[in-house]
Motif scaffolding. Structure first.
Motif, short mmCIF file in Angstrom:
data_model
loop_
_atom_site.label_atom_id
_atom_site.label_comp_id
_atom_site.label_asym_id
_atom_site.label_seq_id
_atom_site.Cartn_x
_atom_site.Cartn_y
_atom_site.Cartn_z
N GLU A 179 0.81 -1.20 0.00
CA GLU A 179 0.00 0.00 0.00
C GLU A 179 0.85 1.26 0.00
N ASP A 180 2.01 1.19 0.65
CA ASP A 180 2.82 2.39 0.85
C ASP A 180 3.67 2.77 -0.36
N ASP A 181 3.94 1.81 -1.23
CA ASP A 181 4.88 2.12 -2.33
C ASP A 181 4.36 1.68 -3.70
N ARG A 182 3.09 1.28 -3.80
CA ARG A 182 2.58 0.81 -5.08
C ARG A 182 2.57 1.91 -6.14
N ALA A 183 2.11 3.10 -5.78
CA ALA A 183 2.05 4.20 -6.75
C ALA A 183 3.44 4.52 -7.31
N GLU A 184 4.42 4.53 -6.43
CA GLU A 184 5.79 4.82 -6.86
C GLU A 184 6.30 3.77 -7.84
N MET A 185 6.02 2.49 -7.55
CA MET A 185 6.52 1.42 -8.42
C MET A 185 5.75 1.35 -9.74
N LEU A 186 4.48 1.72 -9.72
CA LEU A 186 3.73 1.77 -10.98
C LEU A 186 4.31 2.83 -11.91
N ALA A 187 4.70 3.96 -11.34
CA ALA A 187 5.32 5.01 -12.14
C ALA A 187 6.64 4.52 -12.74
N LYS A 188 7.41 3.77 -11.98
CA LYS A 188 8.67 3.22 -12.49
C LYS A 188 8.40 2.21 -13.60
N ALA A 189 7.36 1.41 -13.43
CA ALA A 189 7.02 0.41 -14.45
C ALA A 189 6.64 1.10 -15.75
N ALA A 190 5.85 2.16 -15.66
CA ALA A 190 5.43 2.89 -16.86
C ALA A 190 6.64 3.49 -17.59
N ALA A 191 7.62 3.91 -16.81
CA ALA A 191 8.83 4.47 -17.41
C ALA A 191 9.69 3.40 -18.08
N ARG A 192 9.55 2.14 -17.63
CA ARG A 192 10.36 1.05 -18.16
C ARG A 192 9.81 0.48 -19.46
N VAL A 193 8.49 0.51 -19.62
CA VAL A 193 7.86 -0.16 -20.76
C VAL A 193 6.98 0.81 -21.54
N PRO A 194 7.32 1.12 -22.77
CA PRO A 194 6.47 1.99 -23.59
C PRO A 194 5.10 1.36 -23.82
N GLY A 195 4.08 2.19 -23.81
CA GLY A 195 2.76 1.70 -24.15
C GLY A 195 1.87 1.39 -22.97
N ILE A 196 2.41 1.39 -21.74
CA ILE A 196 1.55 1.15 -20.58
C ILE A 196 0.66 2.36 -20.37
N SER A 197 -0.62 2.11 -20.31
CA SER A 197 -1.61 3.18 -20.28
C SER A 197 -1.68 3.87 -18.92
N GLN A 198 -1.64 5.19 -18.93
CA GLN A 198 -1.80 5.94 -17.69
C GLN A 198 -3.20 5.75 -17.11
N ARG A 199 -4.18 5.52 -17.98
CA ARG A 199 -5.55 5.28 -17.50
C ARG A 199 -5.63 4.02 -16.65
N SER A 200 -4.98 2.97 -17.10
CA SER A 200 -5.00 1.74 -16.32
C SER A 200 -4.20 1.89 -15.03
N LEU A 201 -3.14 2.69 -15.07
CA LEU A 201 -2.36 2.92 -13.85
C LEU A 201 -3.21 3.63 -12.81
N ALA A 202 -4.04 4.56 -13.26
CA ALA A 202 -4.92 5.26 -12.32
C ALA A 202 -5.88 4.29 -11.65
N SER A 203 -6.28 3.26 -12.36
CA SER A 203 -7.21 2.28 -11.81
C SER A 203 -6.56 1.37 -10.78
N VAL A 204 -5.32 0.97 -11.02
CA VAL A 204 -4.70 -0.01 -10.14
C VAL A 204 -3.98 0.63 -8.95
N ARG A 205 -3.85 1.94 -8.95
CA ARG A 205 -3.24 2.58 -7.78
C ARG A 205 -4.08 2.34 -6.53
N GLU A 206 -5.39 2.29 -6.69
CA GLU A 206 -6.29 2.08 -5.56
C GLU A 206 -6.97 0.73 -5.73
N MET A 207 -6.27 -0.34 -5.35
CA MET A 207 -6.83 -1.67 -5.49
C MET A 207 -7.86 -1.93 -4.39
N PRO A 208 -8.99 -2.55 -4.72
CA PRO A 208 -9.96 -2.90 -3.69
C PRO A 208 -9.34 -3.83 -2.65
#
Length: 319
Positions: A179-208
């Motif tokens: 919970e404490d570092d997911r947003a940070e790591m998602l941003a790093k993942a997006a920077a590593r792989v072209p094509g990862i959608s920012q829209r989907s990142l917004a959805s998974v930052r707050e996992m149920p």
């Protein structure tokens, strides 16, 4: 005098005077290169990886998921045996399960609702996985998770016949974070792989709270049914078996088996959590998905005559 023996300095000044006197007695003809040489400065050791303390919310989730795992095990769920005499399936059942799992999406684009029917989707280029860890993950857990992903990647490659490896230039990122570092790591993942959608990142930052893990696959090339990137997220708060179960299900779904079915058995592609790890039935689904007789973009109706033949070949049933 043996200069390697330990010694104590009793008085600095008298010792210095004695050394100066000894210098006067040195033979000037002695080769200066025989004098002790200065030692190189030792390299500075890298700082050890220390896990960041977790928040109260993360600690609460860790306790919650531990209770979930224990409750499921007490009910005979999270099986690791791959099925057996109590879980038979025929070629027709395998073909039916393949249609429901490969030609439908579990969620819509926001992970918020049920998905609908879908053409066949899979990878064409080699899959190269990389694991990114949040700062809350202990080094020992990082090693265990990396080994689990590497071993499973080999298995996926062996089963599908499609190249799946851990390596450079990743196109399939596995994020293990809390919970404490997911947003940070998602941003790093997006920077590593072209094509990862920012829209989907917004959805998974707050996992149920009841979501252990998830995966998103992307088709950014000319063919909308050919995956070019994928992102799996595994909660760091999961205990060992749920964590491994997440790796098995999400990475397999990221290969193209994107749905779950309540009738699939023995299978991890079923929300009842009876099986924790990929089964023999599931391996056959992956073989079918990457059979050359099927092509990305096929509809369920177009593929049905072919999948029935493949299912009979894989199970030894009559053609």
């Amino acid at each position: 005098m043996d200069l390697h023996r330990p010694f104590r300095i009793l008085s600095a000044l008298p010792l210095l005077a004695a050394l100066l006197a000894a210098c006067d007695l040195l033979d000037p003809n002695v080769d200066a290169s025989l004098k002790p040489q200065a030692r190189p400065t030792p390299p500075v050791a890298a700082a050890p990886v220390v896990a960041r303390p977790t928040s109260e919310k993360s600690a609460s989730l860790r306790s919650y998921f531990a209770q979930v795992e224990q409750a499921q095990l007490s009910q005979g769920l999270l099986r690791q045996d791959g099925g057996g005499a109590d879980t038979p399936f025929t070629a027709d059942v395998l073909a039916r399960n393949f249609e429901r799992i490969a030609f439908f999406n579990e969620y819509d684009g926001s992970f918020g609702g049920a998905g609908g029917s879908s053409p066949l989707n899979r990878w064409a280029s080699p899959v190269r996985m990389e694991v990114l860890f949040g700062d809350s993950i202990l080094p020992s857990q990082r090693r265990a998770d990396t080994t689990a992903v590497r071993d499973y990647a080999r298995r996926l490659g062996r089963v599908t016949g499609h190249p799946v490896t851990m390596g450079s230039r990743p196109n399939f990122i596995v994020v293990v974070a809390g919970e404490d570092d997911r947003a940070e790591m998602l941003a790093k993942a997006a920077a590593r792989v072209p094509g990862i959608s920012q829209r989907s990142l917004a959805s998974v930052r707050e996992m149920p709270r009841d979501t252990y893990c998830l995966v998103a696959a992307y088709a950014t090339g000319a063919n909308p049914n050919v995956y070019t990137a994928a992102l799996a997220v595994v909660r760091a708060e999961n205990p060992d078996l749920l964590r491994l179960s997440c790796i098995h299900e999400e990475l397999a779904q990221g290969m193209g088996l994107s749905n779950d079915s309540p009738d699939a058995r023995p299978s991890i592609f079923n929300d009842d959590d009876e099986f924790a790890l990929l089964t023999r039935h599931d391996e056959l689904l992956l073989k079918m998905l990457y059979d050359d007789r099927l092509q990305p973009g096929m509809s369920a109706a177009e593929a049905a005559p072919i999948t029935r033949i493949i299912a009979r070949e894989l199970t030894g049933g009559p053609l």
